[in-house]
Design a protein around this motif. Structure first.
Motif, PDB file in Angstrom:
ATOM      1  N   LEU A 219       0.802  -1.225   0.000  1.00 59.37           N
ATOM      2  CA  LEU A 219       0.000   0.000   0.000  1.00 59.37           C
ATOM      3  C   LEU A 219       0.827   1.263   0.000  1.00 59.37           C
ATOM      4  N   ILE A 220       1.863   1.292   0.784  1.00 59.09           N
ATOM      5  CA  ILE A 220       2.561   2.541   1.020  1.00 59.09           C
ATOM      6  C   ILE A 220       3.786   2.636   0.122  1.00 59.09           C
ATOM      7  N   LYS A 221       3.810   3.618  -0.749  1.00 61.49           N
ATOM      8  CA  LYS A 221       4.950   3.864  -1.623  1.00 61.49           C
ATOM      9  C   LYS A 221       5.341   5.327  -1.498  1.00 61.49           C
ATOM     10  N   GLY A 222       6.432   5.556  -0.820  1.00 58.73           N
ATOM     11  CA  GLY A 222       6.903   6.920  -0.638  1.00 58.73           C
ATOM     12  C   GLY A 222       6.082   7.734   0.322  1.00 58.73           C
ATOM     13  N   LYS A 223       5.288   7.095   1.160  1.00 56.82           N
ATOM     14  CA  LYS A 223       4.452   7.810   2.120  1.00 56.82           C
ATOM     15  C   LYS A 223       5.139   7.857   3.487  1.00 56.82           C
ATOM     16  N   VAL A 224       4.755   8.848   4.257  1.00 55.71           N
ATOM     17  CA  VAL A 224       5.187   8.943   5.649  1.00 55.71           C
ATOM     18  C   VAL A 224       4.073   8.383   6.518  1.00 55.71           C
ATOM     19  N   CYS A 225       4.400   7.381   7.311  1.00 53.45           N
ATOM     20  CA  CYS A 225       3.407   6.745   8.179  1.00 53.45           C
ATOM     21  C   CYS A 225       3.667   7.162   9.619  1.00 53.45           C
ATOM     22  N   ILE A 226       2.720   7.867  10.190  1.00 57.99           N
ATOM     23  CA  ILE A 226       2.798   8.256  11.603  1.00 57.99           C
ATOM     24  C   ILE A 226       1.964   7.253  12.383  1.00 57.99           C
ATOM     25  N   MET A 227       2.618   6.509  13.276  1.00 56.75           N
ATOM     26  CA  MET A 227       1.957   5.391  13.934  1.00 56.75           C
ATOM     27  C   MET A 227       2.056   5.532  15.448  1.00 56.75           C
ATOM     28  N   ASN A 228       1.203   4.782  16.123  1.00 57.98           N
ATOM     29  CA  ASN A 228       1.322   4.664  17.563  1.00 57.98           C
ATOM     30  C   ASN A 228       2.219   3.479  17.885  1.00 57.98           C
ATOM     31  N   SER A 229       2.639   3.375  19.109  1.00 57.02           N
ATOM     32  CA  SER A 229       3.654   2.394  19.490  1.00 57.02           C
ATOM     33  C   SER A 229       3.139   0.967  19.450  1.00 57.02           C
ATOM     34  N   GLN A 230       1.857   0.782  19.231  1.00 57.36           N
ATOM     35  CA  GLN A 230       1.312  -0.564  19.258  1.00 57.36           C
ATOM     36  C   GLN A 230       1.693  -1.361  18.016  1.00 57.36           C
ATOM     37  N   TRP A 231       2.237  -0.686  17.007  1.00 59.95           N
ATOM     38  CA  TRP A 231       2.595  -1.396  15.786  1.00 59.95           C
ATOM     39  C   TRP A 231       3.936  -2.062  15.924  1.00 59.95           C
ATOM     40  N   ASP A 232       4.010  -3.319  15.520  1.00 56.83           N
ATOM     41  CA  ASP A 232       5.238  -4.090  15.595  1.00 56.83           C
ATOM     42  C   ASP A 232       5.937  -3.998  14.249  1.00 56.83           C
ATOM     43  N   LEU A 233       6.852  -3.048  14.141  1.00 53.17           N
ATOM     44  CA  LEU A 233       7.500  -2.828  12.851  1.00 53.17           C
ATOM     45  C   LEU A 233       8.661  -3.770  12.610  1.00 53.17           C
ATOM     46  N   THR A 234       8.888  -4.707  13.480  1.00 53.04           N
ATOM     47  CA  THR A 234       9.940  -5.681  13.224  1.00 53.04           C
ATOM     48  C   THR A 234       9.429  -6.827  12.364  1.00 53.04           C
TER      49      THR A 234
END
Length: 881
Positions: free
Chosen positions: A315-330
């Motif tokens: 979905l995200i191509k060149g976008k800035v994603c502002i997230m809360n800490s609940q997201w597991d980006l690993t």
């Protein structure tokens, strides 16, 4: 109940956390595997193998090697082999190892408490950690067995040997909700370490549940502050379709409206398992084709797990994603190209680093914790050890110096996460509450010092509700959500490296306790933007309106969508994106760019201007010419031609004309109050005297020729000098009008900032226009009367008759002032003043030239006709002939 991590103690704490990644899929999950195989077959037949590739490379299906996977995507892949194999490994390797940090945080806290001589003097803490499945029909398996025993019959097992005092659940609100419903029946203390869930704050439905995480009361303000920092005003919103998502969506929209940030689109996503990926594809165009380059995502790991994969890869191509800490980006693909398709900016609850936790992690190994089956399996799989089928394992093939910090680039166990920190605080909260309860019971002699007696979990609630203490890191811990402090946030960014290695970097901090302008602190140069860019992206619906322009909102669109319109004349905008242009003060004017006001130059008909100088010279010349004519008449006052034209009236007329010429000088130069009053009054009175004198001369001529018959009244009027009374009477009337003018609304100094661009005109305001036009109208009526009488007397004998000259002079006078009116009203600024001065000079010169030029010619060049003797000789000669 072999699938657990265990540490013995007098009082036990039980944890139910999702640890799927480390559990084998046994035969009792054959039905679920068959279900997933059916789903994968559908995916294959739909021709969306790319999605499966995404799932594989993101870590969802990581048991197959990368090369083998791409071979499976080649033309010689066998669908009959690929689908069952993929389904078999889907449950076996569904998640990565990061959740194991929950076990480590629990063990670390319990060991600290057991070593603390000031807590639980006669008791030691232990724990049991169980895995739970994120499936409605398997979620209760381990909690149900733990609560009622191996027979799984509610209320038929006394569980006399149970030593548990509290249960830890999370991080998903859904699992805490389901387990809390069961535990609430028995008032068993339940502490959730996941993000704050509004649904779980209902104490009627969850009377025994306590949330460790603070409520995100400032998350909307924090995120909007970041938007304002980077001037992002066009933002997409993506939240989970639950009570938490609805709450934060309302908060975000309210805060964005306050700060003029617009919502490009809103997306609500609910979790439907892996099949929900197909629904997520429907929002692909909405996100990627939107002009908004910033997307705010608020959700938790479990409910939006499938969305995470799509966001990472599709979905995200060149976008800035502002997230809360609940997201597991690993949870990202292992085979990672340097750089990222999107930029994650994460708001994580700020907490102090725990000293000793890193050393504790390095010292962890299966020999130290032999009853931790999850650690044993992770050790085998991470360090290529041989896994035995039985629970009794050998470590012959494992490196002796192996440590969990070897895996820090992949599973991030070395840095304590926010959920793990909540577990740490939960353990201390239970220990503090239990310690206070034991002290109270000791004082009341209700329990004594019997070490083998375990307190009832229900008795712990009053102490948990009122607990308030500082943990060893110095952070305050409060379980009562009404008394909790607003959280501070760390702003994190993920730096990506090849082979799936990552580094979490702290960019800044948001503190709601700081002053409004200092709440957000950020090191912008540390942000890892997308490949090929070194600056923050723009996210606006319309580009900023530069100074000199104002925003013109587009009908039917958000406030952030607008056109830029040039400011009107004499208005400016000196900032970007101004809603309205500002009008310059009267003494200033807008420059060509319309971005600032310049000081207007004063403008008036000055003596130094070429036009003013020319008019002044003309006035002086005409004045001297009138004075010269007066001198000629005085010098030749005894001649017949001077006497015949009423010498006294001629003197008065010449003197009044001199004043008329000189009064024009009052109109030149910088106006002041005195000159403004004098120029109009002097002009009116002087010209009234001149015109009334012309009228008197005309009447005198008429009477002179009408008085030739003896006994006529005309002769008496002529002899008595009655025509001379016209001058004072007419002048008195004009003086009266001028007096009324001065008494009501006199002329005054005024400014005109609109007639000339860049100039402010200093002029004399007439005051009462009615009075001005009365003076001018009265003067015009005198002129018309003089013209009429002179016109009627034009056919009288013309030897000494000046009626024709008077007629022509008044014709010139009236023509000048009739022309003056339209020209005067169409002129602006000093040109208008010049028109009035020129009219004064032209009308005065008309009187002087038309009346006195022929007489001067006769006096100076035809002296023989200037005597009465000559006149008589001519008459005698005429009679003889």
């Amino acid at each position: 109940m072999k699938q657990r991590a265990h540490m013995d103690g007098d009082v036990m704490m039980t944890g139910f956390f999702p640890l799927y990644a480390l559990e084998n899929a046994h035969s009792n999950f054959d039905a679920s595997r068959q279900e997933e195989n059916t789903l994968l077959t559908t995916v294959w037949s739909a021709g969306v193998l790319d999605i499966l590739s995404i799932l594989f490379k993101s870590g969802w299906i990581s048991v197959l090697s990368y090369d083998l996977f791409w071979r499976s995507n080649a033309q010689y892949v066998d669908e009959k082999w690929f689908i069952p194999a993929l389904g078999e490994m889907f449950y076996k390797w569904m998640l990565i190892f990061k959740n194991y940090q929950f076990v480590l945080a629990l063990a670390f806290a319990i060991e600290e408490i057991n070593k603390n001589p000031d807590l639980l003097h006669n008791f030691s803490l232990g724990f049991d950690m169980y895995n739970i499945h994120f499936r409605a029909w398997t979620m209760f398996k381990n909690p149900f067995t733990w609560l009622f025993g191996k027979y799984k019959i509610p209320n038929y097992s006394c569980m006399r040997e149970r030593r548990s005092i509290a249960v830890l659940t999370g991080p998903s609100g859904i699992t805490s909700d389901q387990i809390g419903t069961l535990l609430g029946l028995y008032r068993f203390p339940q502490l959730t370490m996941g993000p704050f869930d509004h649904a779980l704050s209902d104490h009627h439905n969850f009377p025994a549940l306590y949330q460790l995480a603070p409520k995100d009361t400032s998350i909307a303000t924090a995120m909007v502050s970041l938007l304002l920092y980077f001037s992002w005003s066009w933002v997409g919103l993506l939240t989970s379709q639950d009570e938490n998502g609805s709450w934060v969506l309302a908060e975000l929209k309210e805060e964005m409206i306050k700060n003029r940030v617009c919502v490009a689109y809103e997306l609500l996503i609910s979790s439907k398992g892996v099949s929900h990926i197909f629904k997520l594809m429907e929002v692909y165009d909405k996100i990627n084709k939107s002009s908004a380059n910033v997307l705010i995502i608020y959700g938790d790991n479990e409910s939006l797990l499938d969305l995470m994969v799509c966001i990472e890869q599709l979905l995200i191509k060149g976008k800035v994603c502002i997230m809360n800490s609940q997201w597991d980006l690993t949870m990202r693909r292992k085979y990672f190209i340097l750089g990222s398709l999107h930029v994650p900016l994460i708001f994580s609850h700020h907490h102090t680093d725990l000293s000793g936790f890193t050393d504790f992690i390095k010292a962890v190994n299966p020999s130290k914790y032999p009853e931790d089956i999850f650690l044993a399996r992770m050790w085998f799989l991470s360090f290529n050890c041989s896994d035995a089928d039985s629970d009794c394992v050998t470590w012959d093939n494992c490196p002796h110096e192996a440590s969990l910090d070897w895996l820090s680039g992949y599973i991030s166990v070395m840095t304590m996460s926010g959920d793990s920190y909540n577990i740490y605080n939960a353990v201390y909260a239970v220990a503090q509450a239990l310690h206070e309860m034991l002290l109270q019971q000791t004082e009341d002699h209700t329990m004594g010092n019997r070490k083998g007696t375990v307190p009832s979990p229900v008795q712990l609630h009053p102490f948990l509700k009122n607990i308030q203490f500082y943990n060893p890191a110095g952070d305050q811990v409060i379980l009562d959500e009404k008394r909790k402090l607003e959280p501070e946030y760390d702003i994190l960014n993920i730096w990506n490296f090849p082979e799936g290695l990552q580094l979490t970097v702290k960019l800044g901090k948001f503190s709601p306790y700081a002053l409004h302008d200092n709440q957000l602190s950020l090191s912008e140069d540390m942000v890892e933007w997308t490949i090929g860019t070194a600056e923050s992206p723009h996210s606006v619906c319309s580009e900023n309106c530069c100074p000199g322009f104002r925003k013109s909102h587009q009908e039917g669109k958000a406030d952030c969508c607008f056109d830029c319109t040039l400011c009107p004349e004499n208005e400016i905008s000196n900032e970007t994106d101004m809603e309205q242009c500002m009008k310059c003060p009267d003494h200033q004017y807008a420059n060509t760019q319309r971005d600032h006001c310049l000081l207007r130059a004063e403008s008036f008909l000055a003596f130094g201007d070429p036009l003013g100088m020319a008019l002044a010279c003309m006035a002086l010349c005409f004045s001297m010419l009138a004075a010269a004519v007066l001198g000629i008449f005085v010098k030749h006052q005894d001649t017949a031609i001077v006497k015949a034209n009423n010498r006294a009236l001629s003197y008065i007329l010449l003197i009044s004309l001199i004043f008329c010429f000189l009064c024009s000088l009052l109109f030149i130069g910088r106006p002041n109050t005195v000159t403004c009053i004098l120029q109009q009054i002097t002009f009116g009175v002087a010209f009234t005297v001149s015109v009334s004198t012309v009228l008197a001369k005309t009447v005198t001529v008429v009477l002179a020729f009408k008085a030739t018959s003896p006994g006529r009244k005309m002769r008496r009027l002529l002899v008595s000098g009655a025509p001379n009374l016209i001058i004072p009477i007419c002048t008195l009337i004009q003086v009266t009008l001028c007096g009324l003018w001065l008494g009501t609304y006199p002329p005054f100094v005024d400014t005109d900032a609109h007639s000339e661009h860049g100039h402010i005109i200093i002029l004399c305001n007439k005051g009462s226009l009615t009075a001005f036009y009365c003076v001018l109208g009265y003067l015009g009526s005198l002129a018309m009367a003089s013209f009429t009488v002179a016109f009627l007397a034009r056919n009288l004998p013309d030897t000494f008759n000046e009626a024709k000259f008077l007629t022509f002079s008044m014709l010139v006078f009236c023509s000048v002032w009739l022309t003056f009116l339209p020209v005067y009203h169409s002129a602006k600024g000093k040109v208008m003043v010049a028109v009035e001065v020129f009219s004064i000079l032209a009308s005065g010169a008309g009187l002087l030239g038309c009346i006195f030029a022929p007489r001067c010619y006769n006096i100076l060049l035809m002296l023989n006709r200037g005597s009465l003797h000559g006149f008589r000789d001519k008459r005698l000669y005429s009679r003889r002939n």
